[in-house]
Motif scaffolding. Structure first.
Motif, PDB file in Angstrom:
ATOM      1  N   LYS A  48      -0.183  10.473  -2.980  1.00 55.45           N
ATOM      2  CA  LYS A  48      -0.706  10.699  -1.807  1.00 55.45           C
ATOM      3  C   LYS A  48       0.251  11.233  -0.900  1.00 55.45           C
ATOM      4  N   VAL A  49       0.677  12.303  -0.694  1.00 54.98           N
ATOM      5  CA  VAL A  49       1.785  12.592   0.303  1.00 54.98           C
ATOM      6  C   VAL A  49       1.528  12.406   1.815  1.00 54.98           C
ATOM      7  N   THR A  50       0.533  13.146   2.138  1.00 54.21           N
ATOM      8  CA  THR A  50       0.238  13.006   3.596  1.00 54.21           C
ATOM      9  C   THR A  50      -0.057  11.668   4.080  1.00 54.21           C
ATOM     10  N   LEU A  51      -0.908  10.905   3.500  1.00 55.94           N
ATOM     11  CA  LEU A  51      -1.031   9.550   4.020  1.00 55.94           C
ATOM     12  C   LEU A  51       0.326   8.794   3.865  1.00 55.94           C
ATOM     13  N   PHE A  52       1.080   9.110   2.761  1.00 56.02           N
ATOM     14  CA  PHE A  52       2.535   8.377   2.410  1.00 56.02           C
ATOM     15  C   PHE A  52       3.265   8.573   3.686  1.00 56.02           C
ATOM     16  N   ARG A  53       3.242   9.802   4.185  1.00 58.29           N
ATOM     17  CA  ARG A  53       4.135  10.165   5.408  1.00 58.29           C
ATOM     18  C   ARG A  53       3.646   9.493   6.718  1.00 58.29           C
ATOM     19  N   GLN A  54       2.356   9.757   6.889  1.00 57.63           N
ATOM     20  CA  GLN A  54       1.953   9.028   8.055  1.00 57.63           C
ATOM     21  C   GLN A  54       2.123   7.522   8.023  1.00 57.63           C
ATOM     22  N   LEU A  55       1.886   7.050   6.778  1.00 56.47           N
ATOM     23  CA  LEU A  55       2.133   5.485   6.791  1.00 56.47           C
ATOM     24  C   LEU A  55       3.619   5.170   7.236  1.00 56.47           C
ATOM     25  N   GLN A  56       4.582   6.039   6.761  1.00 54.40           N
ATOM     26  CA  GLN A  56       6.135   5.818   6.812  1.00 54.40           C
ATOM     27  C   GLN A  56       6.364   5.868   8.234  1.00 54.40           C
ATOM     28  N   GLN A  57       5.939   6.969   9.076  1.00 51.62           N
ATOM     29  CA  GLN A  57       6.305   7.040  10.476  1.00 51.62           C
ATOM     30  C   GLN A  57       5.587   5.826  11.303  1.00 51.62           C
ATOM     31  N   MET A  58       4.555   5.312  10.963  1.00 46.13           N
ATOM     32  CA  MET A  58       3.957   4.129  11.602  1.00 46.13           C
ATOM     33  C   MET A  58       4.956   3.006  11.092  1.00 46.13           C
ATOM     34  N   THR A  59       5.244   2.606   9.972  1.00 44.44           N
ATOM     35  CA  THR A  59       6.024   1.666   9.506  1.00 44.44           C
ATOM     36  C   THR A  59       7.486   1.648  10.274  1.00 44.44           C
ATOM     37  N   TYR A  60       8.189   2.566  10.374  1.00 41.23           N
ATOM     38  CA  TYR A  60       9.255   2.677  10.987  1.00 41.23           C
ATOM     39  C   TYR A  60       9.250   2.469  12.308  1.00 41.23           C
ATOM     40  N   SER A  61       8.004   3.033  13.159  1.00 41.14           N
ATOM     41  CA  SER A  61       8.022   2.662  14.536  1.00 41.14           C
ATOM     42  C   SER A  61       7.706   1.302  14.781  1.00 41.14           C
ATOM     43  N   LEU A  62       6.905   0.496  13.919  1.00 45.56           N
ATOM     44  CA  LEU A  62       6.680  -0.787  13.948  1.00 45.56           C
ATOM     45  C   LEU A  62       8.024  -1.654  13.818  1.00 45.56           C
ATOM     46  N   ILE A  63       8.953  -1.224  12.937  1.00 46.97           N
ATOM     47  CA  ILE A  63      10.028  -1.968  12.600  1.00 46.97           C
ATOM     48  C   ILE A  63      10.974  -1.905  13.788  1.00 46.97           C
ATOM     49  N   GLU A  64      11.063  -0.709  14.208  1.00 39.98           N
ATOM     50  CA  GLU A  64      11.975  -0.420  15.512  1.00 39.98           C
ATOM     51  C   GLU A  64      11.408  -1.295  16.892  1.00 39.98           C
ATOM     52  N   TRP A  65       9.899  -1.359  16.963  1.00 39.22           N
ATOM     53  CA  TRP A  65       9.370  -2.145  18.131  1.00 39.22           C
ATOM     54  C   TRP A  65       9.381  -3.730  17.914  1.00 39.22           C
ATOM     55  N   ARG A  66       9.252  -4.058  16.617  1.00 35.39           N
ATOM     56  CA  ARG A  66       9.863  -5.484  16.332  1.00 35.39           C
ATOM     57  C   ARG A  66      10.944  -6.063  16.606  1.00 35.39           C
ATOM     58  N   SER A  67      12.092  -5.077  16.237  1.00 34.97           N
ATOM     59  CA  SER A  67      13.545  -5.381  16.904  1.00 34.97           C
ATOM     60  C   SER A  67      13.557  -5.597  18.216  1.00 34.97           C
ATOM     61  N   GLN A  68      12.911  -4.511  18.949  1.00 40.07           N
ATOM     62  CA  GLN A  68      13.031  -4.632  20.441  1.00 40.07           C
ATOM     63  C   GLN A  68      12.234  -5.809  20.927  1.00 40.07           C
ATOM     64  N   ILE A  69      11.210  -6.292  20.319  1.00 43.38           N
ATOM     65  CA  ILE A  69      10.516  -7.584  20.876  1.00 43.38           C
ATOM     66  C   ILE A  69      11.359  -8.763  20.495  1.00 43.38           C
ATOM     67  N   ILE A  71       0.886  -1.206   0.035  1.00 45.85           N
ATOM     68  CA  ILE A  71      -0.054   0.285   0.021  1.00 45.85           C
ATOM     69  C   ILE A  71       0.873   1.128  -0.010  1.00 45.85           C
ATOM     70  N   TRP A  72       2.074   1.162   0.744  1.00 41.91           N
ATOM     71  CA  TRP A  72       2.847   2.282   0.981  1.00 41.91           C
ATOM     72  C   TRP A  72       3.337   2.965  -0.281  1.00 41.91           C
ATOM     73  N   HIS A  73       3.730   1.565  -1.381  1.00 39.77           N
ATOM     74  CA  HIS A  73       4.104   1.945  -2.778  1.00 39.77           C
ATOM     75  C   HIS A  73       3.269   2.499  -3.635  1.00 39.77           C
ATOM     76  N   LYS A  74       1.862   2.026  -3.454  1.00 36.52           N
ATOM     77  CA  LYS A  74       0.700   2.546  -4.178  1.00 36.52           C
ATOM     78  C   LYS A  74       0.516   3.941  -3.685  1.00 36.52           C
ATOM     79  N   LEU A  75       0.529   4.331  -2.432  1.00 40.45           N
ATOM     80  CA  LEU A  75       0.254   5.647  -2.011  1.00 40.45           C
ATOM     81  C   LEU A  75       1.628   6.850  -2.612  1.00 40.45           C
ATOM     82  N   TYR A  76       2.870   6.106  -2.856  1.00 47.03           N
ATOM     83  CA  TYR A  76       3.877   6.889  -3.393  1.00 47.03           C
ATOM     84  C   TYR A  76       3.398   7.320  -5.026  1.00 47.03           C
ATOM     85  N   VAL A  77       2.991   6.006  -5.635  1.00 55.17           N
ATOM     86  CA  VAL A  77       2.754   6.209  -7.344  1.00 55.17           C
ATOM     87  C   VAL A  77       1.617   7.171  -7.221  1.00 55.17           C
ATOM     88  N   ASN A  78       0.591   7.049  -6.410  1.00 53.08           N
ATOM     89  CA  ASN A  78      -0.556   7.849  -6.549  1.00 53.08           C
ATOM     90  C   ASN A  78      -0.432   9.483  -5.989  1.00 53.08           C
TER      91      ASN A  78
END
Length: 1486
Positions: free
Chosen positions: A89-110, A80-87
């Motif tokens: 949709k900057v705002t939603l793209f940035r929001q999803l980017q921040q959420m994704t980075y947070s989940l990656i970091e938390w996954r590493s901690q777990i 979905i992130w890739h589709k947002l970039y192609v279309n």
């Protein structure tokens, strides 16, 4: 069994693999010509296990379930992130980017495994909250979890618990989204924009430490202070500090926090604002004094001040920064502004952190829950915020001890005065805990002021808050020996019911017996202030209590001053407003109070907005007998609305809306309001009501909101009364006693938990009535009822269904039950009881419904299959229910993402196949009853076959052949016309709706052909039908695909292809629908001529005027009017005139509409005038060939003739083509301008043949004469339809090419030139007003050919002996060319004659030159080629008609015929007559 294995999995990032881009570096092991290989993608091995089942093995990773969920979520979000970039949709793209980075970091901690258990649990909550928020933001499915955050397994969870989990999860996510939105809005408090959008603010303070060794307990009073106005603007925040250097309440250690609330935007723009902390020592009079009787005195000790202007203005924003406020010791009384002039030692002070928070207290607690919680002290502003919301009840009275002056009496030194303040009611009873010295602690019953040591005029400036409704505080002053020497009091309520006015009050100090001063009853009736004493002319002899309390001469020297401030939404200081609020106790003055309301200050009204509005509507409702009140209340309401509309109070608009939708309750107010409003509007001419009407119209927006809300409340109340009526409230036992026929669904919530617990509960027949469908329509949109029914059905086994069916006594009962059940299921499926993202709940319902439908289908087959027992409507309802289930959006797996599709197939399978196969079996079970479902079931079966699932299509498409065969056998005509018509109609609708694809077209054609060719009688007709449907599908698919194309030209082509198909099949209904679609496309492109021709096709379908019905006549008349209008816009006035004549005849002789006839004749007159005067550039035509696979199928490898727009040239046309097909290569050969074959108007209209001529050479070029080798390649295009038509282009159906020899080219050139000269001469002879310039240029170019060489080129090329010997077959053509040259002489002569007659002085030299050159040219031509005389009809003078457009025109064929005749007569004339007697100009009389 399970076994260990190593599973190949992807790394925990957003992509399936990581590829490292490498540069091609030379490898020692590689040869010189070998290319180095890139580094292979990185892979990671993970442990897992395999669970072996019967036919499948399931890989189970060893990771925690939350880690697995994180991995799958990240992969799904990556797509979905890739589709947002192609279309973009900057705002939603940035929001999803921040959420994704947070989940990656938390996954590493777990995965690290280093987190403590409590931190891991907290992190898991954050992860699940973030995943749920992201899924909601992206429109993905809701994930339901248990209390520990684990995903619920629907197979192990009851339906009711699952439903409740969905509700809780949805509500939790929605709240979380709102909180995060607020946080995002408040991220940058320094920006001014955030302050512009908020009206209320809070100042957060966190008290860290107090550094000062006092030696006794202390009270720290912190408040906001305005130095410019020299006054405190907030309540105190009280901190009680122990002598040990810590808070007295140890639980408050490191938790001393407070918020100063209700700050408005005006407070934020104060020039200066400070935080003041007063330190009060609590103990002995002197620190060194040890006397016990002086313990507990409040003594001034010091003050700390900090300028917080930058923090309030938003320039400083750091909640972690600790600010040091220096402390200054003092022990003398003074005004509060003294603190700004004191020096401060560096080692004493207090530490605090501050932060400005936007929003009121409720909003701040939500947005900044990490700072403000329930334990945080709340210090309110001494005043109201900008917005006072309804329901915000406040009743605070702030009393400030200002100063006093007390006579020292016989003592030499002033008294040490301590003021004790208490609050009493009107009966003299002490009110407990009514005084609040500061936020952070509960109220107290007595407040003791600070004691200043031997000060004659102490100044306290101590403020306390009194929180009561009706209060009578009094103040008792005592000296150091605790002996009360005087008492003073003030009444907060005036006799008229208003509160004490704000401001300072000088109180009377009474002295008397100490014991009697302790009882408030003895003095409450006395005057309290000096003003009151003067007004009442106080005399000791008039009061029975004067002996006890006497203001003596000594006491008159004493003075005591306080200040009060009322902050109340219930108590007012305005008499008029109070009279309105208390209208019931003073009903005779309602009229007076309503009028006086208009004079009350607006600030006072908005403070009591809710109470004022409630009073107005209560008066309107309770005093309904007197219509006078209706008008006064209406005017008052308009006044309030207008007041809030003022810019000063415009921020109260949300308050008024909140009142309307949350607090307004007058259910019949709409009757009164509309009545008064209608009266004002109906009497608008009355000058006395003009201003009232104008004000009401300005307030119309909110008036109608009141009216609408009142009406809504009235309807809701009516519905509730009906619902709660005795007829609707049957008991549970009564409904059960009535048996299966009484179905009361309201019992579901009471019994659902029990029913889900044990399935054997269904063995009780009376419980079956709980889920029956008859009353479910009342609760269709209440998910809890549907969940209860689903829970019951889920628990039922097959024998439950069988037993339940057996309880019905008659066959009709079974029919009624099945009928209502099918209808109910269909409604539930179609109306989506649950939100789309409740995937688990929806699939649970679908699985339960599918099982029930299949079981009921067995009942249908068992009881209603025979010829005698067959129920057509029941079977019909079943088929429609099954199709509705199959086509439900939650089952369309192809519309889901790959991850969701795999998850659904694994968990639930494809339910469409199961129900689709059941539909097929049920159809074939119908036997001879099938004919009853044709053609009604064609559409539903088509929906089934269009499902993009190959196995299902292969299983259900043969049903079409079965329908064809059934109708063929049972119909008397031995055809399947009904089936064919219905299939074509439904296929058009379904494909246009987005269903169907190329694979379906191929499979449908293949299966139909296979079955038809095997049939004895359907082989021929069936094959034709199969190919016909395949062709239709191809056109419809092209049309649907191209409808989303930006090119409207392609959309028009596809539309024409489809409508031509329906025209051939004589499906006028669909044909007309596509005609109007084509009309709309033309109208959007301003192709008005083509739009007219399109509508003309519809008009032609209607019969002649005499045979039409009235409605058809009206339709055809409207069509003609619209067509004529389009022809007018397209400048096709000739066609408009033709249609107007036909319509005029109808108006005149058939419908006798003379008014319409007159209007039509006026239009026709304008058409004639436009033909004469209006500019009408002739369009050019272009031939275009499309070659290559990149073009659509309806254009590919075809040549089309295009009709250009006005003034459109070839360059513009080429640019338009390149815009439409940017990737094509434009060949000049394939886009050529072509010429229509016709004359004048018919050169560009009503043409079908077009020519394009291309010159080329054969042999070597003759440098002396290029005409000898100049050949012409002429291509003639014949289109399928004439121009103009329903399109601006048509395909060239016939193309012919011929070569024109140089001699033939010369003959054509001469014919065209002669034709041009002849027509020009005839037009000038007909219309003398024509300009002479074109004729001059034409004659000069022929008579004096300075560049081209004239006839000499032909003589050199074709009239030589060499050419005649080499081309003896061209002898006739050579003679024809000579005659054409000779024919040109009399035409030129006539032209020069007319030129001489219209000669001007400026053109005389040119005319002389033309005459001389022509004389020489004529002599030469007549000598070589003979003399030709034109007939008199071509040379006689005509009467000029300036306005006529019927100008003479002579075709080239006519001139050729004249040339032959004239040559023969010319030879005779020359043989019998001398040359001298011949006229100087052929055809002239000398």
């Amino acid at each position: 069994m399970a076994q260990d294995l190593n599973e190949v999995d992807f790394p925990p990032n957003l992509q399936d693999s990581i590829e490292f881009p490498t540069r091609p570096v030379a490898d020692r092991k590689q040869g010189p010509n070998q290319c180095p290989l890139a580094r292979p993608p990185l892979r990671k091995l993970k442990k897992g296990s395999v669970s072996l089942s019967r036919q499948h093995e399931t890989v189970i990773p060893s990771e925690a379930p939350l880690v697995q969920e994180l991995t799958s979520t990240l992969r799904e979000w990556a797509v979905i992130w890739h589709k947002l970039y192609v279309n973009n949709k900057v705002t939603l793209f940035r929001q999803l980017q921040q959420m994704t980075y947070s989940l990656i970091e938390w996954r590493s901690q777990i995965l690290s495994g280093t987190l403590p258990k409590d931190e891991l649990a907290e992190l898991q909550k954050k992860v699940t909250a973030k995943i749920d928020h992201g899924n909601r933001m992206l429109g993905l499915d809701l994930v339901v979890r248990d209390d520990n955050g684990n995903i619920l397994d629907p197979d192990k969870t009851s339906t009711i618990a699952l439903f409740r989990a969905h509700e809780v999860a949805s509500q939790r996510i929605e709240e979380r989204i709102q909180e995060e939105k607020s946080i995002l809005q408040n991220l940058d408090l320094r920006g001014q924009s955030i302050f512009n959008t908020m009206h209320t603010y809070c100042l957060y303070i966190n008290f860290k430490n107090f550094v000062c060794n006092i030696g006794e307990d202390a009270e720290l009073l912190m408040a906001l202070y305005d130095p410019d106005q020299s006054r405190f603007i907030s309540e105190n925040y009280l901190i009680r500090w122990g002598s040990n250097g810590m808070p007295k309440e140890i639980e408050k250690l490191n938790n001393l926090q407070a918020v100063f609330t209700d700050l408005s935007s005006t407070d934020l723009i104060r020039p200066k604002i400070s935080l003041v902390c007063q330190i009060i020592r609590v103990g002995h009079m002197e620190l060194k004094e040890g006397k016990k009787h002086t313990c507990g005195l409040r003594r001034p000790f010091g003050v700390a001040v900090m300028d917080i202007t930058d923090i309030i203005h938003g320039k400083v924003d750091d909640e972690e920064k600790q600010h040091f406020i220096p402390f200054q010791h003092h022990c003398f009384p003074c005004n509060p502004f003294w603190c700004f002039h004191l020096s401060s030692p560096f080692y004493l002070g207090l530490w605090v952190s501050l932060k400005l928070l936007p929003g009121d207290l409720t909003q701040v607690q939500k947005d900044f829950s990490h700072l403000v919680d329930r334990s945080t002290a709340v210090a309110r502003k001494m005043g109201f915020p900008e917005i006072i919301l309804p329901g915000d009840v406040r009743n605070d009275i702030y009393v400030t001890l200002i100063h006093g002056e007390f006579d020292k009496g016989k003592k030499k030194t002033p008294k040490n005065v301590e003021v004790t303040m208490s609050v009493y009611d009107e009966d003299g009873t002490l009110l407990e805990k009514a005084i609040h010295p500061g936020a952070g602690y509960e109220g107290i019953s007595e407040y003791k002021s600070v004691v200043y040591y031997q000060v004659k005029q102490p100044c306290w400036y101590e403020t306390v808050k009194v929180s009561v409704n009706l209060s009578f505080p009094y103040f008792a002053a005592r000296d150091k020996s605790e002996r009360a020497f005087g008492v003073a009091f003030v009444k907060l309520m005036n006799p008229d019911g208003t509160t004490l006015q704000d401001g300072r009050h000088n109180l009377v100090i009474y002295k008397g017996d100490n014991k009697k001063m302790e009882d408030a009853k003895f003095y409450l009736t006395l005057p309290s202030t000096k003003i009151e004493m003067e007004d009442k002319d106080f005399s000791p002899g008039k009061n029975i209590h004067l002996s006890n309390f006497t203001p003596t001469k000594e006491s008159t020297k004493d003075s005591f001053q306080i200040a009060t401030l009322i902050c109340s939404t219930k108590l007012t200081q305005n008499v008029d407003l109070l009279g309105l609020l208390n209208w019931r106790s003073n009903s005779q003055n309602i009229k007076h109070n309503l009028k006086k309301l208009m004079e009350v200050d607006g600030g006072e009204i908005v403070k009591f907005l809710q109470d004022t509005l409630d009073a107005l509507f209560n008066i309107m409702m309770e005093m309904s007998d007197n219509e006078t009140y209706d008008f006064l209340v209406f005017d008052a309401l308009v006044f309030i609305i207008s007041l809030i509309g003022d810019i000063k109070f415009q921020h109260f608009n949300p308050v008024l809306e909140t009142y309307i939708y949350k607090h307004f309750s007058a259910t019949l107010a709409y009757v009164k309001l509309t009545k008064v409003l209608n009266h004002y509007v109906g009497n608008a001419e009355d000058s006395s009501k003009t201003e009232l009407l104008f004000a009401a119209l300005k307030a119309l927006k909110y008036l109608f909101r009141f009216i609408v809300q009142s009406r809504v409340l009235h309807l809701y109340l009516t519905c509730e009364l009906r619902k709660n009526s005795p007829a609707a409230s049957l008991s549970m036992q009564e409904s059960l006693d009535r048996g299966p026929s009484s179905w009361l669904l309201s019992s579901f919530p009471l019994e659902c938990e029990f029913l889900e617990g044990r399935s054997h509960a269904f063995r009780s027949p009376s419980l079956y009535s709980l889920w029956e469908p008859q009353r479910l329509g009342l609760f269709l949109f209440q998910g809890s009822f549907v969940a209860c029914m689903t829970a019951i059905l889920r628990q039922m086994e097959d024998f439950h269904y069988n037993h339940y069916i057996s309880t019905f006594k008659t066959r009709q009962d079974i029919i009624d039950f099945l009928m209502e059940t099918f209808i109910m299921f269909k409604d539930l499926i179609g109306k989506n009881v649950y939100p789309p993202d409740w995937m688990v709940m929806n699939m649970m319902q679908n699985r339960v419904f599918l099982r029930s439908i299949n079981l009921f289908s067995e009942v249908l087959t068992k009881f209603f299959m025979d010829h005698s027992s067959f129920e057509l409507q029941l079977w019909n309802n079943y088929f429609h229910l099954a199709v509705a289930f199959l086509t439900h959006e939650s089952l369309q797996l192809e519309t889901f993402s790959q991850a969701k599709r795999l998850k659904m197939e694994k968990k639930y399978g494809d339910m469409r196949k199961e129900i689709g196969f059941r539909i097929r079996d049920m159809w074939y079970n119908l036997g001879p009853h099938k004919i009853k479902f044709i053609p009604s079931m064609v559409g539903p079966i088509l929906e089934v076959t269009l499902t993009p699932e190959t196995e299902l299509r292969k299983a259900t498409i043969p049903i079409f052949f079965d329908m064809m065969q059934c109708e063929f056998n049972f119909s008397g005509n031995h055809n399947f016309q009904m089936f064919e018509n219905e299939l074509i109609t439904k296929l058009d609708q379904e494909v246009e709706g987005g269903r169907g694809d190329e694979q379906y077209k191929v499979l449908l054609e293949k299966l139909l052909l296979e079955h038809c060719r095997k049939h004895k009688y359907l082989a021929s007709s069936g094959e034709v039908f199969a190919l016909l449907v395949s062709s239709l599908l191809e056109n419809l698919l092209d049309y649907r695909t191209i409808m989303h194309d930006e090119s409207k030209e392609n959309r028009m082509s596809c539309t024409v292809n489809v409508l031509n198909f329906y025209k051939e099949k004589k499906r006028e209904d669909i044909y007309i629908r596509y005609l109007y679609k084509l009309r709309d496309l033309h109208r959007d492109c301003e192709n008005y001529t083509e739009a007219a021709y399109t509508l003309l096709l519809h008009a032609e379908l209607l019969q002649v005027w005499e045979t039409l019905l009235y409605s058809q006549q009206e339709l055809k008349e409207k069509l003609y009017q619209e067509i004529i209008s389009y022809f007018d816009k397209g400048k096709m006035w000739e066609k408009a005139i033709k249609l107007s004549k036909e319509l005029a005849e109808t108006y005149e002789s058939k419908v006798f509409d003379y008014e319409g006839l007159g209007n039509l004749l006026k239009k026709r007159a304008s058409f004639y005038e436009n033909i004469i005067k209006a500019m009408r550039p002739q369009p050019e035509y272009f031939a275009v060939g499309y070659y290559g696979q990149g073009f659509p199928s309806f254009l590919r490898n075809k040549i089309f003739i295009y009709r250009g727009k006005e003034y459109e040239r070839r360059e513009d046309f080429n640019l338009k083509l390149l815009t439409q097909f940017p990737n094509c290569i434009l060949s000049e050969v394939l886009t050529q301008r072509v010429f229509a074959l016709g004359k004048d108007y018919y050169r560009a209209n009503e043409v079908q043949q077009f020519q394009y001529s291309r010159p080329f050479r054969k042999g070597e070029k003759d440098p002396d004469n290029e005409f000898a080798t100049l050949w012409i390649e002429r291509t003639t295009y014949t289109t399928a339809y004439t121009f103009p038509g329903i399109l601006k282009w048509f395909e060239a159906k016939q193309i012919t090419t011929e070569e024109i020899s140089p001699l033939e080219n010369a003959i054509e050139t001469m014919e065209l030139t002669n034709e041009k000269i002849s027509n020009s001469v005839q037009q000038h002879a007909w219309d003398r007003s024509l300009s002479l310039h074109p004729l001059s240029m034409l004659l000069n170019g022929i008579v004096d050919p300075a560049v081209m060489g004239g006839y000499s080129n032909y003589e050199k090329a074709f009239f030589t002996e060499k050419y005649q010997q080499e081309h003896p077959e061209d002898q006739d053509k050579i003679e024809l060319l000579k005659r054409l040259i000779a024919l040109q002489m009399p035409l030129l002569g006539e032209g020069i004659r007319i030129h001489g007659e219209k000669l001007t002085e400026q053109l005389k030299p040119l005319h002389d030159r033309l005459t001389t050159c022509f004389r020489e040219l004529r002599e030469k031509v007549e000598k070589l080629y003979g003399v030709i005389t034109l007939p008199p009809t071509l040379t006689e003078r005509k009467q000029s008609r300036t306005g006529s457009v019927v100008l003479p025109y002579i075709m080239s064929s006519t001139l050729r015929r004249l040339s032959v005749t004239s040559v023969a007569s010319s030879v005779v004339s020359t043989s019998s007559t001398s040359s001298d007697s011949a006229p100087s100009r052929p055809g002239s009389d000398g």
